[in-house]
Design an enzyme around this catalytic site. Sequence first.
Site, short mmCIF file in Angstrom:
data_model
loop_
_atom_site.label_atom_id
_atom_site.label_comp_id
_atom_site.label_asym_id
_atom_site.label_seq_id
_atom_site.Cartn_x
_atom_site.Cartn_y
_atom_site.Cartn_z
N GLN A 1 0.83 -1.24 -0.02
CA GLN A 1 -0.12 0.13 0.02
C GLN A 1 0.73 1.37 0.00
OE1 GLN A 1 -3.21 0.37 -0.30
NE2 GLN A 1 -3.78 -2.01 -0.18
N CYS B 1 -9.96 -7.28 -0.15
CA CYS B 1 -8.96 -8.49 -0.18
C CYS B 1 -9.64 -9.75 0.57
CB CYS B 1 -7.66 -8.39 0.00
SG CYS B 1 -6.67 -7.27 -0.92
C1 LIG Z 1 -0.68 -4.70 2.46
C2 LIG Z 1 -1.14 -5.82 1.22
N1 LIG Z 1 -0.25 -6.78 1.29
C3 LIG Z 1 -0.37 -7.53 0.32
C4 LIG Z 1 -1.54 -7.54 -0.69
C5 LIG Z 1 -1.72 -8.64 -1.58
O1 LIG Z 1 -1.20 -8.13 -2.79
P1 LIG Z 1 -1.66 -8.51 -4.31
O2 LIG Z 1 -2.91 -8.17 -4.44
O3 LIG Z 1 -0.83 -8.08 -5.33
O4 LIG Z 1 -1.50 -10.07 -4.10
C6 LIG Z 1 -2.37 -6.48 -0.48
C7 LIG Z 1 -3.67 -6.51 -1.25
O5 LIG Z 1 -4.47 -5.58 -1.09
C8 LIG Z 1 -2.15 -5.39 0.58
O6 LIG Z 1 -2.91 -4.49 0.53
#
Ligand SMILES: Cc1ncc(COP(=O)(O)O)c(C=O)c1O
Length: 400
Positions: free
Chosen positions: A196, A342
């Site tokens: 982020q 997520c």
């Molecule tokens: C702090 C953080 N780490 C990891 C991720 C995962 O990233 P990715 O969607 O590229 O797998 C996210 C996704 O929102 C996130 O906000």
Amino acid sequence: MKRIYFDHAATTALDKDVLGKMKPYFSDKFGNASSLHAFGQEAKAALDESRQKVANILNCDPLEIIFNSGGTESDNLAIKGPVLAAFRDKLISKPLHIITTKIEHPAILKTVKQLEKLFDFEATYADVDVNGLVNLSQLESEIKDNTILISVMYANNEVGTIEPIVEISKIVEKHREKRQDNGNNLPIYFHADAVQAAGYLDVDVKKLGVDMLSISGHKFYGPKGTGLLYIKKGTGIEALSTGGGHENGLRAGTENISGIVGLAAALKSAQENKEMESKKVSGLRDYLTQNLMKKIDGVILTGHPEIRLPNIASFLIDRIEGESMLIKLDLKGIAVSTGSACSSGSLEPSHVLKALNYPPEKIHGSLRISLGKENTKEEVDYFLEVFPEIVYKLREISAL
Ligand SMILES: Cc1ncc(COP(=O)(O)O)c(C=O)c1O
């Protein structure tokens, strides 16, 4: 109906200029970067150039960058890679120990929990205060002689709080030196999830002092399914995906050249414009926050009031269900999120807000607004016009 996107922490639209840079690598320049002929060398040149571009931004050696599919993959390699390497190098005399925090993304938390479940393994989930800041003295007191890794996010994806990465690096360095003095040859590494943060904050790894840093392309107008892990030279790490010798032997698989070109271009653009964009977006965020709190009673702004990302405003709205708010706003054309996009799909109250010590009934009313470069004051005004009525109507029928 005009549609307004206030969910940039979930993902962002691919920037049109970035798309333009990527396009040739889908068709005309389609070579495999491992091939020795001209097609392959053309792809290899784009790969090398992108790696150099990213290395300049991160202030590191190009060989310290592993391109991959995104934040989740980076976080998995950062956690599991050093553990596998410790087994490989026969450094294990007792169960390994990892320290992380209660507010990490599931890409970290579930990975650590998997290690706990499958192996003889110890994990500490450090507390945060009501603003989401990790307690440095508690974190330090948790370090033991079998701690191999500390993983703390640079900025939180739900409330936007920025963690004291430089200070944590200093603590880790102090313990590394102590270990050398004591003849303990188990390494201790520091990883930060900058998924982020990378769109708005400095990602100079030398200044941050991290051993590993996770970045994901789709959070700053780059392509989805692209990311990278910075791994400091000398870090003991073992690959999770094995096969060809791609990415310094740490991530086998034919490189996604168009994606990597897009990731590098988007990161460069985000980093070059971060001061200007931060100012613009934080101005809008503050305007939204102040007016929202004026117009609606029973609203709490979550996360640190100052030490926070410029684009995230996260609220708890009294006596409201987050999902109902989200749906009503969606019907008005406004996209927001409740808790983390997520992890949506589960009705469990947000683990982040729980760690900030809010009671479940308050957490149910969580609303995250994450702004981006295309948002305008008119859009915020439209939100401020329609949202109070949604809240009052929902409160009238609320059982809470
Ligand atoms: C702090 C953080 N780490 C990891 C991720 C995962 O990233 P990715 O969607 O590229 O797998 C996210 C996704 O929102 C996130 O906000």
